[in-house]
Motif scaffolding. Structure first.
Motif, PDB file in Angstrom:
ATOM      1  N   ASN A   1      -5.290  -2.902 -13.124  1.00 40.82           N
ATOM      2  CA  ASN A   1      -6.632  -3.008 -13.346  1.00 40.82           C
ATOM      3  C   ASN A   1      -6.502  -1.404 -12.647  1.00 40.82           C
ATOM      4  O   ASN A   1      -7.961  -0.978 -12.502  1.00 40.82           O
ATOM      5  CB  ASN A   1      -7.175  -3.874 -12.714  1.00 40.82           C
ATOM      6  CG  ASN A   1      -6.886  -4.737 -13.308  1.00 40.82           C
ATOM      7  OD1 ASN A   1      -7.178  -5.093 -14.486  1.00 40.82           O
ATOM      8  ND2 ASN A   1      -6.820  -6.802 -12.371  1.00 40.82           N
ATOM      9  N   ASP A   2      -6.044  -0.549 -11.593  1.00 47.06           N
ATOM     10  CA  ASP A   2      -5.143   0.590 -11.209  1.00 47.06           C
ATOM     11  C   ASP A   2      -5.573   1.495 -12.685  1.00 47.06           C
ATOM     12  O   ASP A   2      -4.868   1.598 -13.454  1.00 47.06           O
ATOM     13  CB  ASP A   2      -4.736   1.528 -10.520  1.00 47.06           C
ATOM     14  CG  ASP A   2      -4.778  -0.152  -9.253  1.00 47.06           C
ATOM     15  OD1 ASP A   2      -6.050  -0.475  -8.879  1.00 47.06           O
ATOM     16  OD2 ASP A   2      -4.137  -0.011  -9.092  1.00 47.06           O
ATOM     17  N   LEU A   3      -6.433   2.674 -12.739  1.00 49.03           N
ATOM     18  CA  LEU A   3      -6.975   3.531 -13.664  1.00 49.03           C
ATOM     19  C   LEU A   3      -5.815   4.900 -13.013  1.00 49.03           C
ATOM     20  O   LEU A   3      -5.916   5.417 -12.209  1.00 49.03           O
ATOM     21  CB  LEU A   3      -8.021   3.859 -13.763  1.00 49.03           C
ATOM     22  CG  LEU A   3      -8.955   3.143 -14.095  1.00 49.03           C
ATOM     23  CD1 LEU A   3     -10.257   3.601 -14.899  1.00 49.03           C
ATOM     24  CD2 LEU A   3      -8.276   2.599 -15.383  1.00 49.03           C
ATOM     25  N   ARG A   4      -5.444   5.644 -13.984  1.00 51.55           N
ATOM     26  CA  ARG A   4      -4.120   6.423 -13.969  1.00 51.55           C
ATOM     27  C   ARG A   4      -4.542   7.287 -14.930  1.00 51.55           C
ATOM     28  O   ARG A   4      -5.241   6.966 -16.081  1.00 51.55           O
ATOM     29  CB  ARG A   4      -2.849   7.011 -13.920  1.00 51.55           C
ATOM     30  CG  ARG A   4      -2.846   5.649 -11.941  1.00 51.55           C
ATOM     31  CD  ARG A   4      -2.605   6.489 -10.840  1.00 51.55           C
ATOM     32  NE  ARG A   4      -2.560   5.654 -10.197  1.00 51.55           N
ATOM     33  CZ  ARG A   4      -3.561   5.014  -9.118  1.00 51.55           C
ATOM     34  NH1 ARG A   4      -4.483   5.173  -9.507  1.00 51.55           N
ATOM     35  NH2 ARG A   4      -3.010   5.001  -8.053  1.00 51.55           N
TER      36      ARG A   4
ATOM     37  N   ASP B   1     -21.684  10.015 -16.415  1.00 51.28           N
ATOM     38  CA  ASP B   1     -21.558   9.666 -14.962  1.00 51.28           C
ATOM     39  C   ASP B   1     -22.290  10.762 -14.597  1.00 51.28           C
ATOM     40  O   ASP B   1     -20.851  11.999 -13.795  1.00 51.28           O
ATOM     41  CB  ASP B   1     -20.667   8.697 -14.590  1.00 51.28           C
ATOM     42  CG  ASP B   1     -21.376   8.138 -12.725  1.00 51.28           C
ATOM     43  OD1 ASP B   1     -21.824   8.874 -12.334  1.00 51.28           O
ATOM     44  OD2 ASP B   1     -20.422   6.744 -12.250  1.00 51.28           O
ATOM     45  N   PRO B   2     -22.861  11.212 -13.652  1.00 57.44           N
ATOM     46  CA  PRO B   2     -23.210  12.470 -12.830  1.00 57.44           C
ATOM     47  C   PRO B   2     -22.896  12.176 -11.273  1.00 57.44           C
ATOM     48  O   PRO B   2     -22.594  12.936 -10.733  1.00 57.44           O
ATOM     49  CB  PRO B   2     -24.761  12.707 -12.736  1.00 57.44           C
ATOM     50  CG  PRO B   2     -25.516  11.192 -12.711  1.00 57.44           C
ATOM     51  CD  PRO B   2     -24.668   9.937 -13.974  1.00 57.44           C
ATOM     52  N   PHE B   3     -22.512  11.348 -11.120  1.00 57.46           N
ATOM     53  CA  PHE B   3     -21.837  11.430  -9.427  1.00 57.46           C
ATOM     54  C   PHE B   3     -20.334  10.864  -9.461  1.00 57.46           C
ATOM     55  O   PHE B   3     -20.215  11.711  -8.397  1.00 57.46           O
ATOM     56  CB  PHE B   3     -22.434   9.941  -8.363  1.00 57.46           C
ATOM     57  CG  PHE B   3     -24.019  10.480  -8.956  1.00 57.46           C
ATOM     58  CD1 PHE B   3     -24.870  11.510  -8.316  1.00 57.46           C
ATOM     59  CD2 PHE B   3     -25.100   9.250  -9.725  1.00 57.46           C
ATOM     60  CE1 PHE B   3     -25.978  11.150  -8.201  1.00 57.46           C
ATOM     61  CE2 PHE B   3     -26.449   9.787  -9.917  1.00 57.46           C
ATOM     62  CZ  PHE B   3     -26.985  10.562  -9.082  1.00 57.46           C
ATOM     63  N   SER B   4     -19.559  10.531 -10.688  1.00 62.87           N
ATOM     64  CA  SER B   4     -17.885  10.656 -10.070  1.00 62.87           C
ATOM     65  C   SER B   4     -18.059  10.499 -11.399  1.00 62.87           C
ATOM     66  O   SER B   4     -18.554  10.258 -12.345  1.00 62.87           O
ATOM     67  CB  SER B   4     -18.262   8.973  -9.184  1.00 62.87           C
ATOM     68  OG  SER B   4     -18.684   7.575 -10.408  1.00 62.87           O
ATOM     69  N   PHE B   5     -16.376  10.616 -11.625  1.00 60.24           N
ATOM     70  CA  PHE B   5     -14.738  10.474 -12.846  1.00 60.24           C
ATOM     71  C   PHE B   5     -14.296   9.539 -12.100  1.00 60.24           C
ATOM     72  O   PHE B   5     -13.769   9.019 -10.944  1.00 60.24           O
ATOM     73  CB  PHE B   5     -14.804  11.835 -12.960  1.00 60.24           C
ATOM     74  CG  PHE B   5     -14.530  12.390 -11.834  1.00 60.24           C
ATOM     75  CD1 PHE B   5     -13.217  12.515 -12.659  1.00 60.24           C
ATOM     76  CD2 PHE B   5     -14.703  13.216 -11.750  1.00 60.24           C
ATOM     77  CE1 PHE B   5     -12.184  13.274 -10.815  1.00 60.24           C
ATOM     78  CE2 PHE B   5     -14.189  14.107 -10.167  1.00 60.24           C
ATOM     79  CZ  PHE B   5     -13.275  14.277 -10.488  1.00 60.24           C
ATOM     80  N   THR B   6     -12.790   8.965 -12.958  1.00 60.25           N
ATOM     81  CA  THR B   6     -12.395   7.477 -13.400  1.00 60.25           C
ATOM     82  C   THR B   6     -11.215   9.168 -13.328  1.00 60.25           C
ATOM     83  O   THR B   6     -10.865  10.538 -13.908  1.00 60.25           O
ATOM     84  CB  THR B   6     -11.801   6.653 -13.941  1.00 60.25           C
ATOM     85  OG1 THR B   6     -11.412   7.117 -14.745  1.00 60.25           O
ATOM     86  CG2 THR B   6     -13.697   5.782 -13.586  1.00 60.25           C
ATOM     87  N   LEU B   7     -10.027   8.658 -12.795  1.00 64.71           N
ATOM     88  CA  LEU B   7      -8.446   9.167 -13.417  1.00 64.71           C
ATOM     89  C   LEU B   7      -8.260   9.484 -14.628  1.00 64.71           C
ATOM     90  O   LEU B   7      -8.295  10.007 -15.178  1.00 64.71           O
ATOM     91  CB  LEU B   7      -6.948   8.948 -12.499  1.00 64.71           C
ATOM     92  CG  LEU B   7      -7.130   9.070 -11.261  1.00 64.71           C
ATOM     93  CD1 LEU B   7      -5.854   8.648 -10.487  1.00 64.71           C
ATOM     94  CD2 LEU B   7      -7.301  10.362 -10.747  1.00 64.71           C
ATOM     95  N   ASP B   8      -8.575   7.753 -15.566  1.00 60.70           N
ATOM     96  CA  ASP B   8      -9.352   7.798 -16.743  1.00 60.70           C
ATOM     97  C   ASP B   8     -10.075   8.756 -17.981  1.00 60.70           C
ATOM     98  O   ASP B   8      -9.635   8.831 -18.535  1.00 60.70           O
ATOM     99  CB  ASP B   8      -9.088   6.227 -17.315  1.00 60.70           C
ATOM    100  CG  ASP B   8      -8.816   6.107 -18.411  1.00 60.70           C
ATOM    101  OD1 ASP B   8      -8.057   6.179 -19.276  1.00 60.70           O
ATOM    102  OD2 ASP B   8     -10.237   5.934 -19.568  1.00 60.70           O
TER     103      ASP B   8
END
Length: 267
Positions: free
Chosen positions: A42-45, A100-107
């Motif tokens: 469930n971890d994003l890369r 999302d204006p506050f965060s992003f993910t590695l994906d």
């Protein structure tokens, strides 16, 4: 309501002012607290081995979520001795890959033609397949470069970029290769030479670089250590220039574009 670009500009200016003095010295890193762990189901890369490695060592959140300017700046400094001036622009652009204006993910940053690009050192072109996961066939160009030496350098990095672009141009009729992609690719090459080797000489042991890309792991057990020299625009600039010169680059045509997000188109 503030636009995303205005919000990012304000937050970046405030953050860099607050962290500049804190990032001038070296850090005492508790490496026992940053052991390598493979990502869980469930971890994003993402497509960037540098960020993935920081997540695998717990400098970034191991789940690859809730990334922002301060999180990236702290992780880059602690893991790589990289200064905020190198990371700030990349993080601002990364925010364009999400709504999302506050965060992003590695994906999120796999979004094609924002930061992610064709002719990668370790990923397939978006139009040809999987632009997210490591590809050994693609990486073999770098892995087998500079034969007869135990090190990679700026000359070999430029040659690898030339060969990777030639491969993309031959197989991908939709290849994107403008000044924007050329700069990103050259900066990434300067990055792996600096982080895995000597950021002043631009020379890195092949063993360290290959572990970094293939396993997305810091090769601490093999003898790697965090650079004592801060990695910043002053150290990276000359390396990028040498890599660009060695790559003998020409554009494939077209104007630089940046995709603004999954729902916003491009400019």
């Amino acid at each position: 309501m503030l636009s995303k670009s205005l919000l990012l500009s304000f937050c970046t200016t405030a953050l860099l002012a607050s962290v500049a003095s804190a990032k001038n010295g070296s850090a005492e890193i508790d490496w026992d607290a940053h052991q390598w762990q493979a990502p869980g189901p469930n971890d994003l890369r993402g497509p960037c081995p540098g960020l993935n490695t920081l997540a695998n060592h717990g400098f970034l959140p191991r789940d690859g979520r809730n990334l922002n300017m301060s999180v990236i700046v702290d992780a880059g400094f602690d893991g790589y001795h990289m200064q905020p001036d190198v990371l700030a622009l990349a993080v601002k652009v990364a925010f364009l890959t999400t709504d999302d204006p506050f965060s992003f993910t590695l994906d999120d940053i796999k979004l094609h033609e924002t930061i992610e690009h064709d002719a990668s050192l370790s990923r397939e072109d978006f139009a040809l397949g999987d632009n997210l996961h490591f590809n050994e066939t693609i990486f073999s160009t770098l892995a087998n470069s500079n034969p007869g030496s135990d090190f990679y350098n700026t000359t070999s990095a430029g040659e690898v970029q030339r060969l990777r672009l030639a491969d993309s141009e031959a197989r991908n009729p939709n290849v994107t290769n403008t000044d924007k992609e050329f700069f990103i690719r050259s900066a990434e090459s300067g990055f792996y030479l600096s982080v895995m080797g000597d950021p002043l000489a631009g020379v890195a042991p092949k063993e360290f670089v290959q572990i970094f890309f293939r396993e997305e792991r810091l090769p601490i057990a093999e003898g790697w250590h965090r650079s004592e020299t801060p990695i910043n625009s002053t150290t990276l600039g000359p390396l990028i220039g040498k890599i660009e010169a060695a790559s003998n680059w020409t554009t494939s045509g077209g104007c630089p574009i940046i995709v603004l997000g999954p729902d916003f188109g491009s400019f």
